[in-house]
Design a protein around this motif. Structure first.
Motif, mmCIF file in Angstrom:
data_model
loop_
_atom_site.group_PDB
_atom_site.id
_atom_site.type_symbol
_atom_site.label_atom_id
_atom_site.label_comp_id
_atom_site.label_asym_id
_atom_site.label_seq_id
_atom_site.Cartn_x
_atom_site.Cartn_y
_atom_site.Cartn_z
ATOM 1 N N UNK A 114 0.874 -1.148 -0.147
ATOM 2 C CA UNK A 114 -0.035 -0.026 0.048
ATOM 3 C C UNK A 114 0.752 1.207 -0.095
ATOM 4 N N UNK A 115 1.939 1.171 0.780
ATOM 5 C CA UNK A 115 2.817 2.383 0.895
ATOM 6 C C UNK A 115 3.337 2.438 -0.483
ATOM 7 N N UNK A 116 3.854 1.513 -1.221
ATOM 8 C CA UNK A 116 4.441 1.573 -2.537
ATOM 9 C C UNK A 116 3.508 2.237 -3.557
ATOM 10 N N UNK A 117 2.252 1.778 -3.303
ATOM 11 C CA UNK A 117 1.166 2.297 -4.374
ATOM 12 C C UNK A 117 0.889 3.638 -4.219
ATOM 13 N N UNK A 118 0.778 4.029 -3.086
ATOM 14 C CA UNK A 118 0.742 5.479 -2.415
ATOM 15 C C UNK A 118 1.877 6.370 -3.058
ATOM 16 N N UNK A 119 3.156 6.098 -3.072
ATOM 17 C CA UNK A 119 4.208 6.533 -3.332
ATOM 18 C C UNK A 119 4.149 6.794 -4.988
ATOM 19 N N UNK A 120 3.998 5.619 -5.711
ATOM 20 C CA UNK A 120 3.818 5.522 -7.049
ATOM 21 C C UNK A 120 2.904 6.672 -7.493
ATOM 22 N N UNK A 121 1.696 6.769 -6.844
ATOM 23 C CA UNK A 121 0.693 7.653 -7.234
ATOM 24 C C UNK A 121 1.015 9.178 -6.986
ATOM 25 N N UNK A 122 1.722 9.373 -6.073
ATOM 26 C CA UNK A 122 2.219 10.607 -5.486
ATOM 27 C C UNK A 122 3.337 11.164 -6.765
ATOM 28 N N UNK A 123 3.913 10.086 -7.134
ATOM 29 C CA UNK A 123 5.285 10.482 -8.037
ATOM 30 C C UNK A 123 4.503 10.861 -9.402
#
Length: 145
Positions: A126-135
């Motif tokens: 979930x953290x990786x998905x959130x970070x990817x979305x923010x990037x």
């Protein structure tokens, strides 16, 4: 063999059977005494879900109860095969009840163990998905709003 020696053998067998029953009952009582504390299974103090899961897994440890149960069942099987018990059904019912409970505890411990491995993994995903979305600059809103 004289009738007196047969009588003595019967008395000894009766004593041995009573001792076996007492041993089974004693081990079953010890197994029940070593079961996880219901409050420790229900109540948890932790800062996060992983802490709760680890506390629950520790609370579900039934190894000591399992060992006493194993001894009870082993003695019961020997006594049952020797037809040593007057009322084997009552002992068998007690053994089945403890065995069912220990099985439920082991199943819960396994499920908690699975969750203990899965929850941190899920959090990382979930953290990786959130970070990817923010990037990507995706803040969850569309340009049409």
């Amino acid at each position: 063999m004289s009738s007196q020696s047969t009588l003595a053998d019967d008395d000894l067998f009766g004593e041995a059977a009573a001792e076996m029953r007492e041993e089974v009952e004693s081990h079953l009582a010890d197994a029940r005494d070593q079961l996880p504390d219901p409050d420790a299974v229900w109540d948890a103090e932790a800062d996060n879900v992983l802490g709760v899961l680890n506390a629950l897994r520790s609370a579900l440890d039934g190894d000591d109860a399992q060992e006493h149960f194993r001894q009870a069942k082993k003695t019961f099987i020997v006594g049952q095969r020797a037809d040593a018990f007057d009322d084997p059904e009552s002992l068998e019912a007690e053994i089945e009840a403890v065995e069912t409970l220990l099985s439920s505890i082991a199943e819960a411990e396994e499920l908690v163990g699975d969750l203990t491995g899965t929850v941190p993994e899920l959090r990382n995903q979930l953290e990786e998905a959130t970070e990817a979305g923010e990037a990507d600059g995706d803040d969850g809103t569309s340009d049409d709003e």
